[in-house]
Design a protein around this motif. Structure first.
Motif, short mmCIF file in Angstrom:
data_model
loop_
_atom_site.label_atom_id
_atom_site.label_comp_id
_atom_site.label_asym_id
_atom_site.label_seq_id
_atom_site.Cartn_x
_atom_site.Cartn_y
_atom_site.Cartn_z
N HIS A 147 0.79 -1.33 -0.08
CA HIS A 147 -0.15 0.10 0.01
C HIS A 147 0.91 1.26 -0.10
O HIS A 147 0.64 2.20 -0.76
N ASN A 148 1.93 1.26 0.88
CA ASN A 148 2.86 2.38 0.94
C ASN A 148 3.64 2.76 -0.37
O ASN A 148 3.87 3.72 -0.80
N MET A 149 3.90 1.50 -0.98
CA MET A 149 4.62 1.54 -2.23
C MET A 149 3.73 2.18 -3.22
O MET A 149 4.27 2.99 -4.26
N MET A 150 2.38 1.82 -3.32
CA MET A 150 1.54 2.50 -4.44
C MET A 150 1.25 3.80 -3.96
O MET A 150 0.97 4.59 -4.83
N SER A 151 1.45 4.42 -3.00
CA SER A 151 1.00 5.80 -2.36
C SER A 151 2.30 6.60 -2.85
O SER A 151 2.16 7.81 -2.99
N THR A 152 3.50 5.95 -2.97
CA THR A 152 4.55 6.69 -3.69
C THR A 152 4.54 7.02 -5.30
O THR A 152 3.40 6.64 -5.92
N ASN A 153 5.53 7.44 -5.84
CA ASN A 153 5.65 7.67 -7.47
C ASN A 153 5.76 6.34 -8.22
O ASN A 153 5.99 6.46 -9.14
N TYR A 154 5.92 5.26 -7.44
CA TYR A 154 6.43 3.96 -7.91
C TYR A 154 5.18 3.47 -8.86
O TYR A 154 4.18 3.55 -8.63
N ARG A 155 5.47 3.21 -10.00
CA ARG A 155 4.55 2.78 -11.10
C ARG A 155 4.29 1.32 -11.13
O ARG A 155 5.41 0.50 -11.36
N LEU A 156 3.03 0.80 -10.68
CA LEU A 156 2.82 -0.42 -11.05
C LEU A 156 1.52 -0.59 -11.86
O LEU A 156 0.66 -0.07 -11.70
N SER A 157 1.62 -1.41 -12.85
CA SER A 157 0.59 -1.70 -13.78
C SER A 157 -0.32 -2.61 -13.10
O SER A 157 0.14 -3.54 -12.29
N PRO A 158 -1.68 -2.58 -13.54
CA PRO A 158 -2.40 -3.48 -12.67
C PRO A 158 -2.41 -5.09 -12.93
O PRO A 158 -2.37 -5.64 -12.16
N SER A 159 -1.78 -5.23 -14.42
CA SER A 159 -1.60 -6.59 -14.41
C SER A 159 -0.49 -7.24 -13.49
O SER A 159 -0.57 -8.38 -13.05
N VAL A 160 0.64 -6.31 -13.40
CA VAL A 160 1.51 -6.85 -12.23
C VAL A 160 1.15 -6.87 -11.30
O VAL A 160 1.63 -8.04 -10.31
N LEU A 161 0.23 -6.17 -10.41
CA LEU A 161 -0.36 -6.13 -9.23
C LEU A 161 -1.12 -7.46 -9.13
O LEU A 161 -1.06 -7.95 -7.85
N ILE A 162 -1.91 -7.82 -9.97
CA ILE A 162 -2.83 -8.87 -10.00
C ILE A 162 -1.97 -10.11 -9.77
O ILE A 162 -2.16 -11.07 -9.05
#
Length: 176
Positions: free
Chosen positions: A146-161
């Protein structure tokens, strides 16, 4: 294990860089990664640069020099694949040390690594490995992501899934 810039930066921002000591006997970076993360980071007064520099100064992270042959390979990788110098150096360092894996997050750099038969692991994979080795529990893992996602770190939805699918598999194994 050979690391590129962004995994070091995100792990230090999340206060989880200490995981590296627990997971790997050796953590190595190229001079280009050092330049990008520490030198440029200190110029911008970034706290993660100070943290990473401290890990280098204490010997937890080793800065490695490319030999001339692999320095040339790095330049070619950067031009051919259109990736940054530090990313190309990370791949060239893996080739120099005959490493089968690197920790690198950027998609184009990951694809470049694969073309050299080097398996790219990402920051999320490091978190899963830490969870697998019981370095933290599910609550902490979810908090860190959650903290990672709240930074400028870009995660694609497919990677997160895919990450959460892998986590569920690990969780089931851990529960047995």
């Amino acid at each position: 294990m050979i690391f590129n810039s962004s995994p070091l930066i995100i792990l230090s921002k999340l206060n989880k860089i200490s995981l590296l000591k627990e997971l790997y006997p050796k953590v190595e970076i190229s001079e280009g990664v050092y330049e990008e993360v520490v030198v440029k980071g200190l110029e911008k007064n970034l706290s993660d640069a100070l943290i990473i520099k401290d890990y280098i100064d204490k010997g937890h992270i080793k800065v490695c020099k490319l030999d001339p042959k692999h320095a040339e390979t790095s330049q070619k990788i950067s031009k051919i694949y259109g990736i940054a110098n530090a990313e190309a150096e990370t791949i060239a360092l893996a080739l120099q040390y005959s490493s089968k894996e690197v920790v690198i997050d950027e998609r184009s750099a990951r694809e470049s690594a694969i073309s050299f038969n080097i398996k790219p692991l990402g920051s999320l994979r490091i978190l899963l490995l830490a969870y697998k080795k019981n370095l933290f529990d599910e609550r902490v893992l979810k908090e860190v992501v959650h903290n990672m996602m709240s930074t400028n770190y870009r995660l694609s939805p497919s990677v997160l899934i895919e990450f959460w699918k892998l986590f569920e598999k690990l969780k089931r194994k851990r529960g047995k």
